[in-house]
Motif scaffolding. Structure first.
Motif, PDB file in Angstrom:
ATOM      1  N   ALA A 260      44.662  35.429  56.617  1.00 41.01           N
ATOM      2  CA  ALA A 260      43.672  35.018  55.826  1.00 41.01           C
ATOM      3  C   ALA A 260      42.479  34.526  56.876  1.00 41.01           C
ATOM      4  N   SER A 261      41.435  34.225  56.151  1.00 40.32           N
ATOM      5  CA  SER A 261      40.050  34.308  57.529  1.00 40.32           C
ATOM      6  C   SER A 261      40.503  32.893  57.768  1.00 40.32           C
ATOM      7  N   PRO A 262      39.753  31.960  59.321  1.00 35.20           N
ATOM      8  CA  PRO A 262      40.196  30.456  59.235  1.00 35.20           C
ATOM      9  C   PRO A 262      39.695  29.474  59.219  1.00 35.20           C
TER      10      PRO A 262
ATOM     11  N   LYS B  66      37.983  33.278  46.879  1.00 38.19           N
ATOM     12  CA  LYS B  66      36.837  34.071  47.548  1.00 38.19           C
ATOM     13  C   LYS B  66      36.044  33.461  49.491  1.00 38.19           C
ATOM     14  N   ASP B  67      36.194  34.169  50.336  1.00 34.59           N
ATOM     15  CA  ASP B  67      35.726  33.276  51.284  1.00 34.59           C
ATOM     16  C   ASP B  67      34.716  34.292  52.348  1.00 34.59           C
ATOM     17  N   GLY B  68      33.750  33.919  52.349  1.00 34.13           N
ATOM     18  CA  GLY B  68      32.612  33.755  52.807  1.00 34.13           C
ATOM     19  C   GLY B  68      32.084  34.730  52.690  1.00 34.13           C
ATOM     20  N   ASN B  69      32.303  36.305  53.013  1.00 33.45           N
ATOM     21  CA  ASN B  69      31.296  37.412  51.910  1.00 33.45           C
ATOM     22  C   ASN B  69      32.211  38.545  51.695  1.00 33.45           C
ATOM     23  N   ASP B  70      33.447  37.651  51.707  1.00 28.43           N
ATOM     24  CA  ASP B  70      34.674  38.737  50.678  1.00 28.43           C
ATOM     25  C   ASP B  70      35.055  37.490  49.549  1.00 28.43           C
ATOM     26  N   SER B  71      35.531  38.884  48.445  1.00 29.86           N
ATOM     27  CA  SER B  71      36.045  38.480  46.817  1.00 29.86           C
ATOM     28  C   SER B  71      36.719  38.393  47.239  1.00 29.86           C
ATOM     29  N   TRP B  72      37.292  38.210  45.641  1.00 25.89           N
ATOM     30  CA  TRP B  72      38.917  38.346  45.866  1.00 25.89           C
ATOM     31  C   TRP B  72      39.786  39.975  45.915  1.00 25.89           C
ATOM     32  N   GLU B  73      38.619  40.781  45.638  1.00 24.03           N
ATOM     33  CA  GLU B  73      38.723  42.395  45.773  1.00 24.03           C
ATOM     34  C   GLU B  73      38.699  42.385  47.726  1.00 24.03           C
ATOM     35  N   THR B  74      37.750  41.989  48.432  1.00 21.34           N
ATOM     36  CA  THR B  74      38.370  42.162  49.324  1.00 21.34           C
ATOM     37  C   THR B  74      38.607  41.354  50.694  1.00 21.34           C
ATOM     38  N   THR B  75      39.367  40.298  49.948  1.00 24.15           N
ATOM     39  CA  THR B  75      40.130  39.683  50.798  1.00 24.15           C
ATOM     40  C   THR B  75      41.740  40.344  51.788  1.00 24.15           C
ATOM     41  N   SER B  76      41.662  39.914  52.673  1.00 23.14           N
ATOM     42  CA  SER B  76      42.191  40.138  53.857  1.00 23.14           C
ATOM     43  C   SER B  76      43.679  39.239  53.314  1.00 23.14           C
ATOM     44  N   ASP B  77      43.415  38.408  52.483  1.00 23.24           N
ATOM     45  CA  ASP B  77      45.137  36.722  52.797  1.00 23.24           C
ATOM     46  C   ASP B  77      45.884  38.567  51.576  1.00 23.24           C
ATOM     47  N   LEU B  78      46.960  38.176  52.856  1.00 24.85           N
ATOM     48  CA  LEU B  78      47.679  38.945  51.648  1.00 24.85           C
ATOM     49  C   LEU B  78      48.660  38.365  50.650  1.00 24.85           C
ATOM     50  N   ARG B  79      48.245  37.168  50.453  1.00 24.19           N
ATOM     51  CA  ARG B  79      48.771  36.679  48.915  1.00 24.19           C
ATOM     52  C   ARG B  79      47.891  37.202  48.152  1.00 24.19           C
ATOM     53  N   ARG B  80      47.083  37.441  47.984  1.00 23.40           N
ATOM     54  CA  ARG B  80      45.864  38.658  46.890  1.00 23.40           C
ATOM     55  C   ARG B  80      45.949  39.600  47.262  1.00 23.40           C
ATOM     56  N   SER B  81      46.531  40.692  47.957  1.00 27.53           N
ATOM     57  CA  SER B  81      46.585  41.911  48.247  1.00 27.53           C
ATOM     58  C   SER B  81      46.524  42.854  46.763  1.00 27.53           C
ATOM     59  N   GLU B  82      46.247  43.598  47.096  1.00 27.96           N
ATOM     60  CA  GLU B  82      47.119  44.800  45.641  1.00 27.96           C
ATOM     61  C   GLU B  82      48.602  44.547  45.420  1.00 27.96           C
ATOM     62  N   ILE B  83      49.201  45.064  46.403  1.00 26.36           N
ATOM     63  CA  ILE B  83      50.323  45.045  46.286  1.00 26.36           C
ATOM     64  C   ILE B  83      51.204  43.973  45.761  1.00 26.36           C
TER      65      ILE B  83
END
Length: 590
Positions: free
Chosen positions: A464-466, A343-360
């Motif tokens: 990921a966002s800074p 979770k990061d700001g308004n992002d959840s694990w489902e919407t994060t831009s973090d490649l380490r939690r990407s769907e793939i």
């Protein structure tokens, strides 16, 4: 081919060297049935010891419920599926996990290093550079295992020379004394070892500096930690930001997938590898380890999920199983790792831009359905997502239903009938961790702006966002370590290191005086690991339990009992600690 032949010859040497090893840590450990006087007569003879020492590193990462899996099973991110009740682990018994075995094995590896260290000047060296290089690498291997020991067991015995008989008068040294000694040894090694490895497996200056950074942190010498980490960061390493190596042509993947392919860890394009184990599936069978077992230890038993008829919807002995593995859920991760740290700001694990939690990079196991599809021919679930509604006799999904980061865990298993995770090079040190170690040093110095910059170097690569300066904390740094270094770092050991720092500095009410009653490790585990919250994690009558003194593991009782002419202390909280004596505070030259 020449390289493979050399490895094969080296491993034959290792086999003969280890043929007469004693199982007792107190007994001498002859490395060869050839007399030492005939073996250690020149540089190649001593090089054979380095082959052994490098092979010893595989112990951490290979086999069922191996030490690295144990580091996570008893951490903030997971729980031990088997033996969730830590109170059942005693100085005499640690069923399922190598809590006691690790102590003995680490000393076995230290003894191997001590053979080289003790005998290095038994011959006249034509080339002093060879002598110094060999000694420096042996110092590094010895320091590696001592670092793990003092951050697993605290105060421990010091063995600095080759044992020439049964030694029964060991004494306990303070953790701080041993840290000072291995720091001194590595400061010597840093001046001797080369910046770049001449051969795969060689310890380099960067390898030394990375471990030194951890030791400087442990000793609260934060400026030195910053300097040693900076030397690594400014050295011949850089974070990999683009696609490379095996699977590079699979456009749906990303750089985090590439970084964790076994074939890519020592690829010349991988500029952030500092040091790895060397363990190859295509080596001769005599050279094989037990395999990484990542797809056994860290993956749920998804293959047991039924299809509504009592049959398995998909099994491990299928093409699907080749990729997903024969998981056993031994390291049962928690929701904090699955969801909260992303979770990061308004992002959840489902919407994060973090490649380490990407769907793939993850296998999803949703509230009702899974990403995995039934693969049993003729099953009513064939081709359909696995569904909790199809369970018949499996009412408890604890070991079968939770998501996992496949980009970290997937390792092919060509040399085993079951897809457990086979032989593979494993990261010991990687540059991303160096940045996070330097960030931690800046944190202790309250230079949050610089800590933020180092954390964001790692986060930027992951898209990921800074992090904001105001959000930098030791907890955030360990969240970031979880995101970046899952199954790479020895998680428990690093948490213990930080717990001692907090206590030594008197941070947040912690103190060395009551470390076994109050420490950061225990408080963080209790704060973020829901397995220890009501309703308590329960597995076959084994109810989750952890006490503050479990921050340190028990010294094996047999080690204490066999040491008839000296006194080895037991950690406070465990039976026998009432007989402790003050530990020695200085490792003297031997």
């Amino acid at each position: 081919m020449k390289y493979r032949i050399n490895i094969f010859i080296g491993l034959i040497i290792v086999f003969f060297m280890q043929a007469s090893c004693s199982k007792s840590w107190l007994e001498p450990d002859p490395l060869s049935f050839y007399t030492p006087e005939n073996t250690y007569i020149d540089a190649p003879g001593f090089e054979a010891i380095l082959v052994t020492l490098r092979k010893n590193l595989n112990y951490d990462f290979t086999g069922n419920r191996n030490p690295m899996a144990m580091e996570y099973a008893y951490s903030d991110l997971a729980i031990a599926l088997f033996q969730a009740d830590f109170t059942r682990n005693t100085p005499s018994s640690s069923e399922f996990w190598p809590l006691l075995t690790f102590f003995n094995k680490a000393y076995e590896f230290i003894k191997n290093a001590n053979v080289l260290i003790s005998r290095i000047d038994d011959i006249e060296w034509e080339d002093q550079e060879d002598r110094n290089r060999l000694l420096a690498e042996a110092y590094w291997h010895r320091a590696y295992w001592y670092y793990r020991l003092v951050n697993s067991y605290g105060d421990i015995p010091w063995a600095g020379n080759e044992a020439d008989g049964a030694k029964l008068d060991y004494r306990t040294y303070s953790r701080w004394a041993i840290l000072e000694k291995i720091q001194e040894d590595l400061e010597y090694a840093r001046e001797v070892l080369p910046v770049k490895a001449a051969r795969l497996g060689d310890v380099t200056r960067g390898t030394v500096n990375h471990l030194l950074t951890k030791i400087y942190l442990a000793n609260t010498e934060f400026d030195k930690a910053i300097n040693s980490a900076t030397e690594v960061i400014d050295g011949p390493y850089s974070l990999v930001t683009g696609r490379f190596g095996k699977d590079e042509d699979e456009s749906f993947r990303n750089v985090m997938w590439d970084l964790h392919r076994p074939e890519n860890k020592n690829n010349s394009q991988n500029t952030e590898t500092i040091y790895t184990t060397v363990d190859r599936a295509d080596a001769p069978p005599e050279a094989w380890s037990d395999g990484a077992h990542t797809m056994r230890n860290f993956t749920p038993a998804w293959w047991k999920i039924t299809d509504g008829t009592g049959e398995r919807a998909c099994n491990w002995d299928t093409p699907t199983g080749d990729t997903l593995g024969i998981g056993n859920g031994d390291v049962r991760t928690n929701n904090y790792y699955h969801y909260e740290i992303w979770k990061d700001g308004n992002d959840s694990w489902e919407t994060t831009s973090d490649l380490r939690r990407s769907e793939i990079n993850w296998i999803a196991m949703g509230e009702q359905t899974a990403e995995i599809r039934g693969c049993t021919v003729g099953s009513p679930m064939e081709g359909k997502p696995l569904n909790k509604n199809t369970y018949t006799d499996l009412n408890d999904t604890t070991d079968t239903w939770y998501p996992w980061p496949i980009h970290k865990i997937y390792i092919p298993t060509p040399n085993d009938r079951q897809p457990r995770g086979g032989q593979a090079d494993m990261y010991i040190f990687r540059l991303a961790e160096t940045y996070l170690l330097r960030a931690e040093a800046y944190y202790w110095k309250e230079q949050m702006d610089l800590a933020k910059q180092d954390i964001n170097r790692v986060r930027e690569r992951a898209k990921a966002s800074p992090v904001l300066e105001a959000d930098v904390s030791i907890d955030y740094i360990f969240d970031e370590r979880a995101r970046e270094l899952y199954i790479e770092e020895p998680r428990h050991s690093e948490m213990v290191r930080v717990s001692f720092i907090m206590a030594k500095l008197g941070k947040e009410g912690y103190s060395l005086d009551n470390f076994h009653e109050k420490n950061w490790y225990y408080d963080r585990v209790m704060r973020v690991n829901e397995h220890y919250h009501a309703p308590l994690f329960t597995w076959y009558g084994n109810v989750a339990a952890l006490k503050p003194f479990h921050v340190l593991w028990a010294i094996p009782q047999n080690v204490i009992t066999e040491n008839t002419k000296g006194r080895i202390n037991q950690n406070k909280g465990y039976q026998g600690a009432e007989q402790n004596v003050p530990p020695l505070e200085e490792v003297k030259m031997e």
